[in-house]
Design an enzyme around this catalytic site. Structure first.
Site, PDB file in Angstrom:
ATOM      1  CB  SER A   1     -66.627 -83.963 -64.929  1.00  0.00           C
ATOM      2  OG  SER A   1     -66.699 -84.439 -63.713  1.00  0.00           O
TER       3      SER A   1
ATOM      4  CG  ASP B   1     -63.940 -86.552 -64.865  1.00  0.00           C
ATOM      5  OD1 ASP B   1     -63.910 -85.952 -65.830  1.00  0.00           O
ATOM      6  OD2 ASP B   1     -64.688 -86.308 -63.901  1.00  0.00           O
TER       7      ASP B   1
END
Length: 316
Positions: free
Chosen positions: A42, A177
């Site tokens: 991320s 993610d």
């Protein structure tokens, strides 16, 4: 010694990670240049890509500030369009894509001077071989040479894939993610470093510094609550993206690497959400106050009278 720097996901709390890196580099000049593999998930993945490109912590900090202010500013029009996040992602990824393109251009992972491992989650593996099972799966993008390399993937695309947090951002190119499976990517990085087809390292030659983005001490007071999706939706997202798998990776790396592993992930004195834009100044205050003594000691060169110029306490 093969050195790995692992960076957690954490939304705007990536600013805290960058502040810690700046302080560490100021006290141990050149430690970033000694890193062989940058791993991230991320926002940690975006920072890993930037550091692997050669950006300084200060330059990365500027990028992180730009991203936070441009990306996490929701508009009333967007709230109306997605019914306040009920039927659409909370934020658009358009500004993020623009800022990343401005920094990375059209570079591919193979153009980076350092090795990277970036965690994402593939929603459909779309196998070409009909005998292969079609399923979603974790995806770990890397630029090691070999038949399984992702060196041709665009840096911007990989950055957007690793940071497409469910409910926060739209799905990007079929990926979400990497925090879904590895918000703390340290064990994934270790596995890649040891793999005989990529890193080819011996475990006794690997050292790792793992940086978190600040721990929020979540808890639920429910004891016998009869909850369904409506009640579990937000707690589950927080559990998965912030804490659920991070502690597992920390436990594993401590046992496998011993003194050659160090983790810095300060507990935040108050809750700060992944998208709490107004708390950026507070994050920087917290980062400035974190005690780095143990981390700097772990990075301290050994002076034992022998010629061990490349050795460090903790072997980093």
């Amino acid at each position: 010694m093969y050195r790995i720097l692992s960076l957690d996901g954490g939304g705007i709390r990536g600013v805290l990670t960058l502040m810690l890196l700046r302080r560490i580099e100021a006290n141990r000049p050149g430690f970033l240049s000694s890193v062989d593999l940058f791993a991230g998930t991320s926002v940690g993945g975006i920072l890993a890509l930037a550091l692997a490109l050669g950006l300084s912590p200060a330059e990365c900090g500027d990028l992180c500030d730009e991203i936070s202010r441009a990306v996490f500013a929701d508009s009333p029009l967007d709230d109306l369009r997605d019914l306040g996040n009920a039927v659409g992602a909370q934020y658009s990824n358009a500004n993020l894509k623009r800022l990343l393109a401005g920094r990375f251009g059209n570079r591919a992972l193979g153009d980076l001077p350092k090795k990277v491992l970036i965690c994402a989650f593939d929603l459909d593996n779309e196998p070409a071989n009909p005998q292969t099972l079609r399923t979603w799966k974790p995806k770990f993008f890397h630029n090691f040479p070999g038949p399984g390399t992702d060196a041709g993937e665009r840096v911007v695309d990989v950055a957007l894939r690793t940071s497409a947090a469910p409910t926060y951002f739209p799905i990007y190119q079929g990926y979400i993610d990497g925090g879904i499976v590895a918000n703390n990517p340290s064990m994934c990085a270790l596995a890649q470093a040891l793999d005989s087809s990529t890193g080819r390292q011996k475990i006794e030659d690997v050292a790792m510094l793992s940086l978190g983005a600040g721990r929020v001490l979540h808890f639920l007071t429910a004891r016998d609550a009869d909850w369904g999706w409506a009640q579990w939706a937000r707690p589950l997202i927080d559990l998965i993206l912030e804490e659920g798998n991070g502690s597992i990776a920390d436990y594993q790396c401590r046992r496998v690497l011993g003194e050659r592993y160090h983790r810095l992930d300060p507990v935040l004195p108050e809750p700060i959400r992944l998208d709490d834009l107004e708390r950026l100044p507070r994050l920087k205050e917290i980062a400035a106050e974190v005690d780095l003594a143990a981390t700097l000691n772990w990075l301290q060169p050994v002076s034992d009278g022998h010629d061990r110029s490349s050795a460090f306490r903790g072997q980093f």
